[in-house]
Design an enzyme around this catalytic site. Structure first.
Site, PDB file in Angstrom:
ATOM      1  N   GLU A 179       1.048  -1.514  -0.183  1.00  0.00           N
ATOM      2  CA  GLU A 179       0.040   0.318   0.225  1.00  0.00           C
ATOM      3  C   GLU A 179       0.756   1.153  -0.214  1.00  0.00           C
ATOM      4  O   GLU A 179       0.324   2.453  -0.610  1.00  0.00           O
ATOM      5  CB  GLU A 179      -1.371  -0.135   1.379  1.00  0.00           C
ATOM      6  CG  GLU A 179      -2.388  -0.371   1.055  1.00  0.00           C
ATOM      7  CD  GLU A 179      -3.641  -0.817  -0.182  1.00  0.00           C
ATOM      8  OE1 GLU A 179      -3.095   0.774  -0.481  1.00  0.00           O
ATOM      9  OE2 GLU A 179      -3.352  -1.889  -0.905  1.00  0.00           O
ATOM     10  N   CYS A 184     -13.864   4.506 -13.420  1.00  0.00           N
ATOM     11  CA  CYS A 184     -14.454   5.870 -13.512  1.00  0.00           C
ATOM     12  C   CYS A 184     -12.883   6.528 -13.327  1.00  0.00           C
ATOM     13  O   CYS A 184     -12.605   7.303 -12.360  1.00  0.00           O
ATOM     14  CB  CYS A 184     -15.014   6.029 -12.225  1.00  0.00           C
ATOM     15  SG  CYS A 184     -15.907   7.188 -11.708  1.00  0.00           S
ATOM     16  N   CYS A 196     -18.848   4.852 -17.929  1.00  0.00           N
ATOM     17  CA  CYS A 196     -19.806   4.920 -17.811  1.00  0.00           C
ATOM     18  C   CYS A 196     -20.477   4.089 -18.195  1.00  0.00           C
ATOM     19  O   CYS A 196     -21.525   3.174 -17.232  1.00  0.00           O
ATOM     20  CB  CYS A 196     -20.887   6.003 -17.333  1.00  0.00           C
ATOM     21  SG  CYS A 196     -19.823   7.332 -17.056  1.00  0.00           S
ATOM     22  N   CYS A 245     -19.912   0.878 -15.871  1.00  0.00           N
ATOM     23  CA  CYS A 245     -19.315   0.735 -14.194  1.00  0.00           C
ATOM     24  C   CYS A 245     -20.480  -0.164 -13.740  1.00  0.00           C
ATOM     25  O   CYS A 245     -21.956   0.112 -14.151  1.00  0.00           O
ATOM     26  CB  CYS A 245     -19.923   2.430 -13.982  1.00  0.00           C
ATOM     27  SG  CYS A 245     -19.718   2.394 -12.991  1.00  0.00           S
ATOM     28  N   CYS A 255     -25.479   5.942  -9.726  1.00  0.00           N
ATOM     29  CA  CYS A 255     -25.122   7.123  -9.746  1.00  0.00           C
ATOM     30  C   CYS A 255     -25.195   8.476 -10.422  1.00  0.00           C
ATOM     31  O   CYS A 255     -25.992   8.330 -11.520  1.00  0.00           O
ATOM     32  CB  CYS A 255     -23.528   6.919 -10.286  1.00  0.00           C
ATOM     33  SG  CYS A 255     -22.457   7.726 -10.839  1.00  0.00           S
TER      34      CYS A 255
END
Length: 461
Positions: free
Chosen positions: A69, A226, A233, A236, A242
């Site tokens: 990370e 995104c 879209c 998605c 959304c």
């Protein structure tokens, strides 16, 4: 100012929508997740009174996620894959990392990846965690962010959710983009009330059953679907709930967006409402609002790559020095450099080179610089600085004597000493090494210098 044509309720989901959001995102992740070396099954920690051997795997999993990370912050996944694999081969456990000497064993593993304070923070966090009994390792994001040096709220949430299956939300650039669009938050979501709202939403939305997978799915969605400028879209998984996508459809149908103001009006969204034409072409990508970028400052420097060759072994050595402990690239190895800052270039770079030698080479040895040549100017871009280096390449006699704080290092060791990427870039330029065509810094043919003295490139950048 805020855009008060809607209430705060616009930026929230019903419980049914929350469940739909979670389910859609998890399904998306199961179908599309990338195979990466740090992606393994979570390992739930045992009870606090469990024997130490029961903690071995949970601590190992926590360490693996912590390393990945911190590496993934501001570095591409494909780059991190190489560095992560090498890191885990060299420092396979939390204990081995904590006990490793930073300058000689830790930093060299990071060399070339940039943003070197991340490496220092990772080492500090490992040293702190290694001192704790495993049962004392915090289990909430707030406790991690407050108690573990070098770890912020994002890293804490990612580590706890992915490694230990703790239902903790995360917020990074990808998450901000996804949530600001999903809930139509038209503001700079990196700070203030908008950022607090994003964190609140992230913690409310995180899946309690698969929090690690949910958080990785959220980041993955922002990274591959995104995206900032051209969101996909149509594919998605959360497009149906959304709110930015819903707005886009309303506008493209020739209608006007209207919200009923109920309860408390929104005091987060700003009044920067685009024209109808802009909305038709750019409605989803208008979220979130991006702050004005600070112009990068221009800095200039003279850099010299000194080389000498051992007459018996023919091994090549290069002169390096450690950068100051504070400031840009603090504590990393680099080649001899004269900083001009934001000043204009000197008119005669050859004269500057000869003047600078006094800082690096003892008086009696200056005649032992056999050849030198200007190699031109090379740009290296940092997040806040555009750094241009005028690079000279100099061949010195084996008997040359340098001033204090400078060291000769073999060419093969340049790869392992912890050299900053700026230095390596200038080194490759001086020796005409094409980065993508070599597997080792020692894999090159030495270029010929065409003159023993004055050769100046009048290149401008």
């Amino acid at each position: 100012m805020s855009d008060s044509n809607h209430s705060l309720d616009l930026h929230s989901y019903t419980q049914l929508e929350v469940e739909r959001f979670r389910e859609s995102l998890i399904q998306f992740y199961d179908k599309t997740k990338r195979i990466l070396p740090w992606r393994k099954k979570e390992c739930i920690p045992p009870s606090e009174d469990s024997p130490l051997e029961d903690w071995e795997q949970p601590v190992q999993r926590l360490y693996e996620v912590l390393v990945s990370e911190i590496m993934l912050q501001q570095t591409r996944v494909e780059t991190v894959k190489r560095y992560y694999t090498k890191w885990m081969e060299t420092l396979p456990t939390l204990k081995s990392c904590a006990e490793a000497e930073y300058n000689t064993q830790v930093m060299p593993l990071w060399s070339g990846m940039g943003f070197y304070t991340r490496c220092k923070r990772l080492h500090q966090a490992c040293q702190h965690l290694a001192k704790l009994h495993p049962s004392e390792i915090p289990r909430t994001g707030d406790e991690w962010a407050k108690g573990i040096p070098g770890v912020g709220p994002y890293t804490a949430g990612a580590v706890l959710s992915i490694a230990w299956k703790q239902p903790t939300g995360i917020v990074d650039g990808n998450v901000i983009r996804v949530l600001s669009r999903a809930l139509a938050i038209h503001s700079d979501c990196s700070k203030g009330k908008a950022n607090a709202l994003i964190w609140k939403l992230a913690n409310e939305l995180v899946d309690p059953v698969r929090p690690g997978d949910f958080n990785q799915a959220l980041m993955e969605l922002g990274a591959i679907t995104c995206t900032p400028q051209s969101p996909r879209c149509s594919v998605c998984p959360i497009s149906e709930i959304c709110k930015a996508y819903q707005e886009q459809n309303v506008i493209r149908d020739g209608n006007t967006i209207k919200y009923d103001i109920e309860d408390v009006p929104c005091n987060i969204c700003i009044t920067d409402i685009p024209s109808k034409e802009d909305l038709q072409n750019w409605v989803v990508a208008r979220y979130p609002v991006h702050p004005a970028k600070t112009k990068q400052r221009e800095e200039r420097a003279l850099v010299v790559i000194f080389q000498k060759t051992d007459p018996s072994t023919k091994e090549k050595f290069f002169l390096i020095r450690k950068r100051p402990s504070a400031g840009l690239l603090a504590g990393l190895w680099d080649f001899p450099t004269i900083e001009f800052g934001q000043e204009s270039w000197p008119k005669d770079m050859d004269a500057e080179f000869q003047k600078s030698i006094a800082q690096w080479i003892s008086n009696d040895s200056r005649s032992l610089i056999k050849k030198y040549q200007s190699r031109g100017r090379y740009l290296h871009i940092f997040s806040h600085i555009r750094k241009t280096s005028h690079v000279f390449y100099a061949i010195a006699s084996p008997d040359i004597v340098t001033n204090e704080d400078f060291f000769w290092i073999s060419q093969s060791d340049l790869e392992h000493v912890g050299m900053c990427e700026l230095g390596l870039k200038n080194y490759r330029a001086a020796l005409e090494i094409k980065k993508r065509k070599v597997t080792s810094l020692s894999n090159f043919k030495e270029p010929k210098l065409t003159s023993a003295r004055r050769i100046v490139t009048k290149a401008e950048c």
